[in-house]
Design a protein around this motif. Structure first.
Motif, mmCIF file in Angstrom:
data_model
loop_
_atom_site.group_PDB
_atom_site.id
_atom_site.type_symbol
_atom_site.label_atom_id
_atom_site.label_comp_id
_atom_site.label_asym_id
_atom_site.label_seq_id
_atom_site.Cartn_x
_atom_site.Cartn_y
_atom_site.Cartn_z
ATOM 1 N N ALA A 146 -28.041 2.616 -4.836
ATOM 2 C CA ALA A 146 -27.102 3.411 -4.040
ATOM 3 C C ALA A 146 -26.112 2.518 -3.316
ATOM 4 C CB ALA A 146 -27.872 4.280 -3.038
ATOM 5 N N GLN A 147 -26.610 1.410 -2.752
ATOM 6 C CA GLN A 147 -25.733 0.474 -2.062
ATOM 7 C C GLN A 147 -24.717 -0.140 -3.021
ATOM 8 O OE1 GLN A 147 -27.816 -2.732 -0.167
ATOM 9 N NE2 GLN A 147 -26.063 -3.385 1.031
ATOM 10 N N SER A 148 -25.170 -0.467 -4.226
ATOM 11 C CA SER A 148 -24.286 -1.037 -5.230
ATOM 12 C C SER A 148 -23.223 -0.037 -5.654
ATOM 13 C CB SER A 148 -25.105 -1.488 -6.443
ATOM 14 O OG SER A 148 -24.272 -1.956 -7.463
ATOM 15 N N LYS A 149 -23.618 1.231 -5.792
ATOM 16 C CA LYS A 149 -22.650 2.264 -6.181
ATOM 17 C C LYS A 149 -21.584 2.456 -5.118
ATOM 18 C CE LYS A 149 -25.077 5.294 -9.406
ATOM 19 N NZ LYS A 149 -25.547 6.677 -9.643
ATOM 20 N N VAL A 150 -22.000 2.450 -3.871
ATOM 21 C CA VAL A 150 -21.033 2.594 -2.776
ATOM 22 C C VAL A 150 -20.056 1.434 -2.784
ATOM 23 C CG1 VAL A 150 -20.773 2.571 -0.273
ATOM 24 C CG2 VAL A 150 -22.541 3.991 -1.317
ATOM 25 N N LYS A 151 -20.581 0.230 -2.975
ATOM 26 C CA LYS A 151 -19.708 -0.943 -3.008
ATOM 27 C C LYS A 151 -18.711 -0.870 -4.161
ATOM 28 C CE LYS A 151 -19.808 -6.009 -3.029
ATOM 29 N NZ LYS A 151 -18.738 -6.126 -4.039
ATOM 30 N N LYS A 152 -19.182 -0.442 -5.339
ATOM 31 C CA LYS A 152 -18.288 -0.310 -6.483
ATOM 32 C C LYS A 152 -17.199 0.712 -6.213
ATOM 33 C CE LYS A 152 -21.319 -1.649 -10.319
ATOM 34 N NZ LYS A 152 -22.014 -1.172 -11.543
ATOM 35 N N SER A 153 -17.593 1.828 -5.601
ATOM 36 C CA SER A 153 -16.608 2.869 -5.308
ATOM 37 C C SER A 153 -15.561 2.374 -4.326
ATOM 38 C CB SER A 153 -17.300 4.117 -4.744
ATOM 39 O OG SER A 153 -18.176 4.676 -5.697
ATOM 40 N N ILE A 154 -16.005 1.652 -3.294
ATOM 41 C CA ILE A 154 -15.067 1.121 -2.303
ATOM 42 C C ILE A 154 -14.135 0.106 -2.950
ATOM 43 C CG2 ILE A 154 -14.888 -0.294 -0.223
ATOM 44 C CD1 ILE A 154 -17.486 1.034 0.737
ATOM 45 N N ASP A 155 -14.714 -0.774 -3.777
ATOM 46 C CA ASP A 155 -13.900 -1.783 -4.447
ATOM 47 C C ASP A 155 -12.835 -1.145 -5.331
ATOM 48 O OD1 ASP A 155 -15.321 -3.773 -3.243
ATOM 49 O OD2 ASP A 155 -16.599 -4.212 -4.982
ATOM 50 N N ARG A 156 -13.223 -0.107 -6.045
ATOM 51 C CA ARG A 156 -12.273 0.537 -6.943
ATOM 52 C C ARG A 156 -11.188 1.273 -6.167
ATOM 53 N NH1 ARG A 156 -14.459 1.242 -12.371
ATOM 54 N NH2 ARG A 156 -16.402 0.084 -12.478
ATOM 55 N N GLU A 157 -11.576 1.957 -5.108
ATOM 56 C CA GLU A 157 -10.596 2.692 -4.321
ATOM 57 C C GLU A 157 -9.637 1.767 -3.577
ATOM 58 O OE1 GLU A 157 -9.808 5.939 -4.108
ATOM 59 O OE2 GLU A 157 -11.186 6.137 -5.797
ATOM 60 N N SER A 158 -10.124 0.576 -3.248
ATOM 61 C CA SER A 158 -9.283 -0.354 -2.488
ATOM 62 C C SER A 158 -8.306 -1.121 -3.366
ATOM 63 C CB SER A 158 -10.161 -1.361 -1.727
ATOM 64 O OG SER A 158 -10.870 -2.176 -2.628
ATOM 65 N N GLN A 159 -8.509 -1.044 -4.673
ATOM 66 C CA GLN A 159 -7.589 -1.737 -5.572
ATOM 67 C C GLN A 159 -6.228 -1.063 -5.526
ATOM 68 O OE1 GLN A 159 -9.451 -1.633 -9.390
ATOM 69 N NE2 GLN A 159 -10.884 -3.279 -8.931
ATOM 70 N N GLN A 160 -5.203 -1.842 -5.249
ATOM 71 C CA GLN A 160 -3.843 -1.330 -5.200
ATOM 72 C C GLN A 160 -3.064 -1.843 -6.389
ATOM 73 O OE1 GLN A 160 -2.798 0.876 -2.917
ATOM 74 N NE2 GLN A 160 -4.872 0.853 -2.072
ATOM 75 N N THR A 161 -2.215 -1.003 -6.921
ATOM 76 C CA THR A 161 -1.373 -1.434 -8.021
ATOM 77 C C THR A 161 -0.397 -2.475 -7.519
ATOM 78 O OG1 THR A 161 -1.518 0.756 -9.012
ATOM 79 C CG2 THR A 161 0.283 -0.664 -9.752
ATOM 80 N N PRO A 162 -0.332 -3.658 -8.128
ATOM 81 C CA PRO A 162 0.579 -4.701 -7.682
ATOM 82 C C PRO A 162 2.026 -4.222 -7.731
ATOM 83 C CG PRO A 162 -1.004 -5.559 -9.258
ATOM 84 C CD PRO A 162 -1.154 -4.081 -9.262
ATOM 85 N N GLU A 163 2.805 -4.675 -6.762
ATOM 86 C CA GLU A 163 4.201 -4.263 -6.699
ATOM 87 C C GLU A 163 5.115 -5.170 -7.493
ATOM 88 O OE1 GLU A 163 5.265 -3.972 -2.643
ATOM 89 O OE2 GLU A 163 3.853 -2.365 -2.186
ATOM 90 N N GLY A 164 4.660 -6.373 -7.835
ATOM 91 C CA GLY A 164 5.489 -7.310 -8.568
ATOM 92 C C GLY A 164 5.613 -6.945 -10.039
ATOM 93 N N GLU A 165 6.537 -7.575 -10.706
ATOM 94 C CA GLU A 165 6.762 -7.369 -12.120
ATOM 95 C C GLU A 165 6.203 -8.558 -12.907
ATOM 96 O OE1 GLU A 165 8.084 -4.784 -13.607
ATOM 97 O OE2 GLU A 165 8.613 -3.669 -11.796
ATOM 98 N N PRO A 166 5.680 -8.317 -14.128
ATOM 99 C CA PRO A 166 5.279 -9.427 -14.983
ATOM 100 C C PRO A 166 6.466 -10.344 -15.262
ATOM 101 C CG PRO A 166 4.477 -7.335 -15.847
ATOM 102 C CD PRO A 166 5.412 -7.007 -14.738
ATOM 103 N N THR A 167 6.216 -11.637 -15.276
ATOM 104 C CA THR A 167 7.297 -12.601 -15.484
ATOM 105 C C THR A 167 7.032 -13.425 -16.732
ATOM 106 O OG1 THR A 167 6.237 -14.385 -14.239
ATOM 107 C CG2 THR A 167 7.536 -12.781 -12.977
ATOM 108 N N GLU A 168 8.014 -14.246 -17.123
ATOM 109 C CA GLU A 168 7.856 -15.092 -18.298
ATOM 110 C C GLU A 168 6.822 -16.194 -18.088
ATOM 111 O OE1 GLU A 168 11.461 -16.674 -19.799
ATOM 112 O OE2 GLU A 168 12.365 -14.719 -20.220
ATOM 113 N N GLU A 169 6.413 -16.411 -16.841
ATOM 114 C CA GLU A 169 5.405 -17.434 -16.577
ATOM 115 C C GLU A 169 4.041 -17.043 -17.151
ATOM 116 O OE1 GLU A 169 5.164 -18.276 -12.467
ATOM 117 O OE2 GLU A 169 7.265 -18.848 -12.259
ATOM 118 N N ILE A 170 3.795 -15.749 -17.276
ATOM 119 C CA ILE A 170 2.480 -15.285 -17.717
ATOM 120 C C ILE A 170 2.181 -15.736 -19.144
ATOM 121 C CG2 ILE A 170 1.093 -13.239 -18.222
ATOM 122 C CD1 ILE A 170 2.533 -11.930 -15.787
ATOM 123 N N PRO A 171 3.039 -15.436 -20.156
ATOM 124 C CA PRO A 171 2.725 -15.940 -21.498
ATOM 125 C C PRO A 171 2.689 -17.463 -21.573
ATOM 126 C CG PRO A 171 4.919 -14.944 -21.444
ATOM 127 C CD PRO A 171 4.238 -14.584 -20.170
#
Length: 492
Positions: A146-171
């Motif tokens: 139960a504790q692990s499930k709560v932690k997973k749920s919190i982690d997933r909900e706290s993930q924010q979509t990054p505001e930056g754009e992919p750049t040529e540095e990535i490849p």
């Protein structure tokens, strides 16, 4: 005819050699099995096996044929058997490093302990410990879960979509990492066991084409040359084995997979297009000849795999005629069919053989006739004329990609219309409209254990982005482009 019956309903599959694993009271992965486990208050024993897997067969013949193991599992556990190829969504959440996976679960589907192949005595010792631990530490076990499930749920909900754009540095960073893994002596990447890594070679050839970096071409061609000259390539019957156990591509594991040969067909076709080397064309044609001869259904689709048989593949070509060839899995898996159909179309484009295009179109017709439902998308596999397991992301995007390629090559608009319908179903059922990206399973499938957390797998999302962008350029529909952009940002 399509049906959404539980996967594997037609029966479990065991080693083709003598064994007694069928004496275990196997259940399918479904609500009934876990409801029984809750009612009887017993742990679940989950066995994940693959029909092409050598050690899965050995496990069936030894440990799962041991009479004491059979009695123990039937008495103290609810045994559940999962076929890896039929259930990639379950496999991806429970696989313990390889096949076979032996996982002991709570009646709610949460992992207590997992392992791979075990000898009978080791397995019995572990199973007895699990049974005793579950009986005496149940409260503590469920509290931790139960504790692990709560932690997973919190982690997933706290993930924010990054505001930056992919750049040529990535490849550039990706290519740098590839260079660091390259085996300059034997070709390929990493040490052992050594897999072909077809996506990496494709990336190298693509980056070379874009940047004219000769080092990238050298890495790709060294790898292609090494593999085709090694024991990984079956010189007698053609086709590539799944992987090698040694860095020099020797001592292969002898199973042949439709998926793996599709990836390598793409690499050798790309290599031929980039370099003009006739040897690459010959290997590509050899892969196709193997698939045509061994993995082709007379009804139109492509079979999944051919079993590993070390004795058979070590024989001389003439001596093999004295022994039956390894067993073929005649199930037709939609995702792998999408992959190979795309490469048959590529082979037509690169080599000019109309027969390759005709074979691809014929396979598409079989898949769309048997495993496609308008407004609902693709089912995962076909067995005995029936389609099973609806709505997995991996099936939608690889089949849509093949349909788009068929449309671009033949100008037959029905291929494009089917691809659009499949992707519209994918957006409706699997798209995270708030944070971006695509889930691997529909919400109605997320009921048991680790499946209650829907995943956004990187490879499948990358393929979805590719398909969405292709459809955007063909249709001009801005929503495809927008959703592709949102999905990319999830991973950066």
């Amino acid at each position: 005819m399509a049906t959404d019956k539980p996967s594997g309903v037609e029966g479990h599959r065991f080693s083709p050699r003598p064994n007694q694993a069928h004496l275990i009271n196997w259940n399918h992965w479904d609500d009934n099995a876990f409801d029984t486990a809750k009612k009887e208050d017993k742990p679940v024993f989950l066995s994940i096996s693959a029909t092409w897997c050598h050690w899965c067969h050995v496990f069936d013949e030894t440990t799962l044929s041991d009479l004491e193991v059979i009695e123990l599992l039937n008495r103290d556990f609810i045994p559940v058997r999962v076929d890896a190829d039929k259930n990639p969504h379950i496999q991806n959440r429970y696989l313990a490093g390889g096949w076979p996976t032996s996982s002991f679960l709570t009646p709610t589907g949460n992992i207590i302990v997992s392992g791979t192949y075990m000898q009978p005595d080791d397995f019995k010792e572990l199973a007895q410990k699990v049974s005793k631990y579950y009986a005496t530490h149940k409260g503590e076990l469920y509290a931790n879960i139960a504790q692990s499930k709560v932690k997973k749920s919190i982690d997933r909900e706290s993930q924010q979509t990054p505001e930056g754009e992919p750049t040529e540095e990535i490849p550039i960073r990706v290519v740098g990492s590839i260079k660091g893994m390259f085996d300059s002596i034997h070709g390929g990447f990493g040490n052992e066991p050594k897999f072909p890594q077809s996506e990496v070679i494709e990336q190298l050839l693509t980056e070379y084409h874009m940047r004219d970096d000769k080092e990238l071409l050298d890495i790709a061609t060294k790898s292609l040359d090494s593999m085709m000259r090694s024991e990984l390539w079956d010189r007698a019957e053609k086709g590539f084995f799944r992987y090698s156990t040694r860095p020099d591509w020797s001592e292969p594991h002898y199973e042949k997979m439709l998926e793996g040969n599709a990836g390598l067909l793409k690499d050798y076709l790309l290599g031929y297009q980039v370099t003009g080397q006739e040897a690459y064309r010959e290997i590509a044609e050899g892969i196709i000849s193997y698939i045509d001869a061994n993995l082709s259904s007379p009804e139109g689709g492509f079979y999944g795999s051919q079993d590993a048989d070390e004795e058979y593949y070590k024989m001389d070509a003439d001596d093999r005629k004295k022994k039956s060839p390894p067993k073929i899995d005649t199930h037709i898996y939609t995702n792998w069919n999408g992959m190979i159909i795309s490469q048959y179309i590529r082979a037509y484009q690169a080599l000019g053989r109309k027969a390759y295009l005709d074979r691809a179109v014929n396979a598409l017709k079989h898949l769309t006739d048997k495993a496609y439902e308008a407004g609902a998308g693709m089912y995962h596999y076909i067995t005995n004329g029936e389609a099973r397991l609806k709505g997995l992301l991996v099936d939608q995007v690889y089949m849509a990609d093949a349909l788009i390629s068929a449309y671009e090559t033949t100008s037959d608009r029905k291929h494009l219309e089917t691809a659009i319908d499949i992707i519209n179903c994918t957006i409706s059922k699997l798209c995270d409209q708030r944070k971006g990206g695509f889930f691997d399973v529909p919400e109605e499938s997320a009921r048991i254990g680790n499946l209650t957390f829907r995943e956004k797998p990187l490879i499948e999302n990358a393929q979805t982005v590719r398909v969405l962008n292709r459809l955007f350029y063909l249709t001009g529909k801005e929503d495809f482009h927008r959703l592709a952009g949102m999905a990319i940002k999830v991973f950066f």
